[in-house]
Design an enzyme around this catalytic site. Structure first.
Site, PDB file in Angstrom:
ATOM      1  N   SER A  48       0.854  -1.184   0.000  1.00 49.14           N
ATOM      2  CA  SER A  48       0.000   0.000   0.000  1.00 49.14           C
ATOM      3  C   SER A  48       0.890   1.233   0.000  1.00 49.14           C
ATOM      4  O   SER A  48       2.114   1.131  -0.039  1.00 49.14           O
ATOM      5  CB  SER A  48      -0.878   0.003   1.251  1.00 49.14           C
ATOM      6  N   LYS A  49       0.246   2.379   0.080  1.00 49.42           N
ATOM      7  CA  LYS A  49       0.997   3.640   0.060  1.00 49.42           C
ATOM      8  C   LYS A  49       2.048   3.705   1.168  1.00 49.42           C
ATOM      9  O   LYS A  49       3.067   4.371   1.024  1.00 49.42           O
ATOM     10  CB  LYS A  49       0.027   4.821   0.219  1.00 49.42           C
ATOM     11  N   ARG A  50       1.772   3.026   2.280  1.00 46.91           N
ATOM     12  CA  ARG A  50       2.734   3.034   3.377  1.00 46.91           C
ATOM     13  C   ARG A  50       4.115   2.548   2.929  1.00 46.91           C
ATOM     14  O   ARG A  50       5.127   2.889   3.501  1.00 46.91           O
ATOM     15  CB  ARG A  50       2.259   2.119   4.510  1.00 46.91           C
ATOM     16  N   HIS A  51       4.123   1.713   1.897  1.00 49.58           N
ATOM     17  CA  HIS A  51       5.392   1.151   1.440  1.00 49.58           C
ATOM     18  C   HIS A  51       6.086   2.050   0.425  1.00 49.58           C
ATOM     19  O   HIS A  51       7.079   1.661  -0.173  1.00 49.58           O
ATOM     20  CB  HIS A  51       5.159  -0.238   0.828  1.00 49.58           C
ATOM     21  N   GLY A  52       5.557   3.247   0.204  1.00 53.99           N
ATOM     22  CA  GLY A  52       6.152   4.145  -0.789  1.00 53.99           C
ATOM     23  C   GLY A  52       5.315   4.139  -2.052  1.00 53.99           C
ATOM     24  O   GLY A  52       4.361   3.378  -2.169  1.00 53.99           O
TER      25      GLY A  52
END
Ligand code: GLU
Length: 498
Positions: free
Chosen positions: A246-250
């Site tokens: 997800s966005k948390r991973h970049g």
């Protein structure tokens, strides 16, 4: 009946195309290629609030950049609302759907209470079995109503999945789901199934996050007496930490990778390996080769991890192999972004530009890296790598050595690799210094880095004037270092004499 394979990619334009969606699109595309079937693009845009034209444009642009061309579409669901309403009528008249007048808040309240009491609870509409008269009466007086599917109280729905195997769901755990919202727009469950039927979709390949939706959709197919497609739910892509990507991973949008200098062929190749394996240890494939080899039998059940290092490595392999001519447009764009593009590089200095790409292409993992390496040949405004300075540019009277080399470059004739090497060695030898010291300093002066292709190749291609002016810059830098050192020594001497 035709046994042509028909698959679709059905994005909702509520955001950009990300790695997960792109992988789903790719597997559908590859499956169609492998089976000589059709790949259809359908846009699931019935959620007006979250769908935008801009997102749709970005998705289409990303697909085109990846080379995922479609045979039919894009078909927009928002253009087909009447069709879904017809199907609602059909399901109502066959007794498989009903008007539900319950307020959403009341349903949520019931759900909450059940949760608090730790009870299993699924929504079964109180209005399921109203008589025709009662329904008419309520339709006249009630403000809000949805249409819900009448899920059988008992029974099992078994989804036969080509990747996940048979997965059974009990009806008692499936709520009476909404088919048509209060604004008369279809929900995903309805429009998705209607279109898959209407478009003659034979195989539904999508992310495993949709597996839990599938029993509901199977119930709709059965109610409509329509032939079920084959289902294949693809393993989910995880981040390095094992959580769903997800966005948390970049940033993971396709456009992000394009902007970072990844090649579409490499991205396709990498995505293909995220959940599929060729059965041996090959890793580099063209899209055509993938199309020839792709089968659902080789789609893994295990969730793959997204590995940026591996993508970058693969991209580097592509950059190495692709003819320089093919890299030119992308490198040109990256140089434009860096403000060091000159139109002449596409005209009278075309060969030079070509030679620059060829000089560096085996050392870059992205187009951006390639452009960064080429930039020092076009502009003097590049930074010296701190590590390189630390290792190679200090003390030992480097200043005199570099100055002498700069002067000697005036005499090199003809300007060629052999002559350049002889000159450099002569200068270093004459000053009783290691040729290596001068080579390292020259490399940093010319390209700002401690590693590069052969320094004589670099000098040769850089040319006499630019090489000398880059060495001038290094000389200025070394003089500043000397001055700072002298000043420091003076300060120390002063302090000591006080
Ligand atoms: N619009 C859905 C999505 O973007 C499509 C799911 C499906 O392929 O059935 O997830």
């Amino acid at each position: 009946m035709s046994d042509e394979v028909r698959v679709r990619f059905a994005p909702s334009p509520t955001g950009e195309l990300h790695v997960g969606g792109a992988r789903t699109a790719l597997y559908n595309w590859l499956f169609a290629k492998n089976k000589g079937g059709k790949f259809i693009l359908r846009v699931e845009d019935t959620d007006e609030k979250r769908s935008t034209d801009e997102n749709l444009e970005t998705i289409l642009r990303s697909m085109k950049w990846l080379g995922l061309d479609w045979d039919e579409g894009p078909v927009l669901q928002s253009d087909r609302l009447d069709l879904y309403n017809d199907y609602v009528s059909l399901l109502m008249s066959s007794g498989n759907a009903y008007y539900c007048f319950a307020a959403q808040e009341d349903i949520e309240e019931q759900r909450k209470e059940a949760l608090e009491a730790d009870e299993n609870w699924v929504y079964r509409g109180a209005d399921r079995d109203l008589s025709a008269d009662e329904v008419r009466e309520k339709l006249d007086s009630e403000e809000q109503r949805t249409v819900r599917f009448k899920v059988p109280d008992e029974g099992t729905v078994t989804v036969k999945d080509l990747v996940q195997g048979d997965v059974a769901f009990e009806c008692e755990h499936i709520e009476d789901f909404v088919l048509q919202r209060s604004d008369e727009k279809p929900t995903y469950h309805l429009s998705n199934v209607v279109d898959d039927i209407e478009m003659g979709i034979t195989h539904v390949l999508r992310g495993a996050d949709h597996l839990s939706n599938t029993p509901k959709q199977v119930l709709v197919y059965e109610a409509l007496k329509a032939k079920l497609p084959e289902f294949a739910h693809l393993p989910l892509i995880l981040g390095e930490d094992g959580k769903r990507l997800s966005k948390r991973h970049g940033a993971t949008s396709v456009e992000h990778f394009r902007d970072k200098g990844y090649l579409p062929g490499a991205v396709i190749n990498y995505l293909a390996l995220l959940g599929w394996n060729p059965g041996d240890d090959r890793e580099v494939f063209t899209a055509v080769e993938l199309g020839n080899e792709f089968t659902l039998e080789r789609v893994n059940q295990a969730n793959p991890k997204f590995d940026l290092e591996k993508l970058s490595w693969l991209n580097g392999e592509y950059i190495k192999e692709v003819p320089a001519g093919e890299l030119r447009p992308a490198v040109r764009e990256a140089l434009q972004v860096r403000g060091c593009w000159d139109e002449e590089l596409d005209m009278e200095r075309r060969d030079f530009f070509f030679a620059l790409i060829e000089l560096w292409q085996s050392r870059a993992r992205t187009i951006n890296e390639l452009a960064d390496n080429i930039a020092p040949f076009l502009t003097e405004a590049f930074a010296y790598e701190p590590d390189g300075l630390k290792e190679h540019v200090h003390g030992q009277d480097l200043l005199g050595l570099v100055e002498a080399f700069r002067e000697a470059l005036l005499q090199v004739d003809p300007w060629g690799q052999e002559e350049l090497e002889a000159t450099l060695r002569e200068v270093a030898g004459g000053m009783e210094r290691e040729a290596g010291d001068l080579i390292h300093a020259t490399r940093i002066a010319l390209v700002g880095k401690k590693s590069s292709p052969g320094i004589f190749e670099v000098l040769d291609l850089m040319g006499r004037d630019k090489s000398r002016s880059r060495l001038d810059r290094m000389i200025r830098y070394l003089r500043k270092l000397e001055n700072a050192k002298t000043k420091r020594l003076e300060q120390i001497a002063q302090a000591a004499s006080r």
